[in-house]
Design an enzyme around this catalytic site. Sequence first.
Site, PDB file in Angstrom:
ATOM      1  N   GLY A 144       0.816  -1.212   0.000  1.00 40.76           N
ATOM      2  CA  GLY A 144       0.000   0.000   0.000  1.00 40.76           C
ATOM      3  C   GLY A 144       0.845   1.255   0.000  1.00 40.76           C
ATOM      4  O   GLY A 144       1.644   1.488  -0.910  1.00 40.76           O
ATOM      5  N   GLY A 145       0.669   2.073   1.055  1.00 40.53           N
ATOM      6  CA  GLY A 145       1.432   3.322   1.160  1.00 40.53           C
ATOM      7  C   GLY A 145       2.920   3.087   1.175  1.00 40.53           C
ATOM      8  O   GLY A 145       3.696   3.895   0.651  1.00 40.53           O
ATOM      9  N   GLY A 375      13.474   7.346 -36.800  1.00 43.34           N
ATOM     10  CA  GLY A 375      12.986   8.065 -35.627  1.00 43.34           C
ATOM     11  C   GLY A 375      13.847   7.794 -34.406  1.00 43.34           C
ATOM     12  O   GLY A 375      13.997   8.657 -33.529  1.00 43.34           O
ATOM     13  N   ALA A 376      14.434   6.600 -34.352  1.00 46.50           N
ATOM     14  CA  ALA A 376      15.280   6.265 -33.210  1.00 46.50           C
ATOM     15  C   ALA A 376      16.569   7.093 -33.224  1.00 46.50           C
ATOM     16  O   ALA A 376      17.121   7.413 -32.174  1.00 46.50           O
ATOM     17  CB  ALA A 376      15.587   4.774 -33.205  1.00 46.50           C
TER      18      ALA A 376
END
Lengths: 482, 70
Positions: A144-145, A375-376
């Site tokens: 959890g936290g 694009g790389a």
Amino acid sequence: MTVLDNAVLGQQVAPQADPRDPQVRLQALFDDGTLRPLTAPHDRDDSGMLAGLGRVEGVPVVGFASDPRIQGGALGSAGCEVIVQAYDAALRERVPIVGLWHSGGARLREGVESLHGVGRIFAAMTRASGIVPQISVVLGPAAGGAAYGPALTDIVILSGDGRVFVTGPDVVRSVTGEDVDMARLGGPEPHSRRSGVVHMVTDTDAEAVAHARRLAALLGHQGTLRLRSVTDIDFGSLLPESTKRAYDVHPLLDGLLDGPAGTETGIVELHPKWAPNIVTALGRLGGRTVGVIANNPLRLGGCLDALSAEKAARFVRMCDAFGVPLVVVVDVPGYLPGLGQEWDGVVRRGAKLLHAFAEATVPRVTLVTRKAYGGAYIAMNSRALGATKVLAWPTAEVAVMGPVAAVRILHRRRLAEVPEDQRATVEAELAAEHQQLTGGLDRAKELGVIDQVISPDQTRTAIARAITEAGPARGAHSNIPL
Amino acid sequence: MAEIRAEMVANVWKVLVAEGDDVSDGDTLVILESMKMEIPILAEDAGTVGQLKVAEGDVVQEGDLIAVIE
């Protein structure tokens, strides 16, 4: 519960001490005899939290540790307040902060008060984000936290008995019926390979704490690059002869920085098994801390994909926030295409890497060793994105795609008319012609997208010089866990 | 027992081991071809090749089983 004062905290705890005692754990984190409590002694009641200021390799560092012997280390409002105070101290002193976690999450008995306290920790972590380095070490179950706390920090280290999950197997079973054990739900295997929640895993607590010390020193005391101490190594023989052949980039990185992985000055790799087609590591060059990002052709051919772009983007932003210069080693055949990638959000996640590099102000030097396609090429800290300097080995190829792939598109009709037995020859001829027309490295230099073609045996000094000439800089932003 | 699965869509270019072979950690089992790269698939543990699910020329999808090391 023993009441402790400064003098007691500074001393070695007796050998029979409980290894889960937060004082024992903090003492292991800090240099011998340097731990001083941050909270008044009477605060060490049943809050289950201890915070102190100490030194790591001489560097001041704030640390805190939960006490799993009190309600499983669960966080009540008093314990949460100890962590918030530790953060205030780290911010005031501008020093790294290390959290040692072993906690079941918020205290049930305190109800919403404990939830409010946990929320205050998250706010403190976010306030400190990008200002002081934050390192988390998870030594036991952290639910959890106590799971989201580490997740908000810059680097998370998981020890062998550490577990990180939103909620444990019992609750999972009762609410969804899924039957799964703690290790499979949130142990080292899933978090190191599948989720990317943790940056490093270790077998033992001692190793986990040793990694935290190393990282706190690398980020807290970055040192000065001493150009004269940088000697060159010839990397010429590291690349395979065939440009299609994959190889492991790690030996190159070991040589590029001051020492190989596993040594005192060596590189520390983050997320080694998650998205392993890109390597992110911290280390030193000429004594100064640098961050390294490298495509690893051994995995997925070194392609960028959704996960690796996201992993690298977060690392770039962390280094930029703390003023750690970047060395970007490029050998990338492209972004991985296909259905799986598109549905995984390769466009959305790939954009994070473009954004991270383009906004970074820290010195960032690119070295193209082999392929930089499409694009790389742009994404891997290209000139257009603001690279400080772009270096290339003579073997580098910078293009939209490989020459053979390019002519197969450009000359599709003509190639279709060629008899099959001659096609390879014609393709090779056209590819050579295409290379001449598009210009290869010379054209890239003319355009200014590559500054300098260097021999592999000048690599270390060329990178070190480029970093030195750029001077220090640091991005003014937080490090959101992308 | 470790299952070795394809990380990406690829052609099986070379198969270097057979069922029953002993392998060490880091040995190359199969070489895939994708993105115009030759990508070796390595054993991540030492052991014996219990099952080998691919042959040269096959196309594997992401997640397909390539081999089982026992």
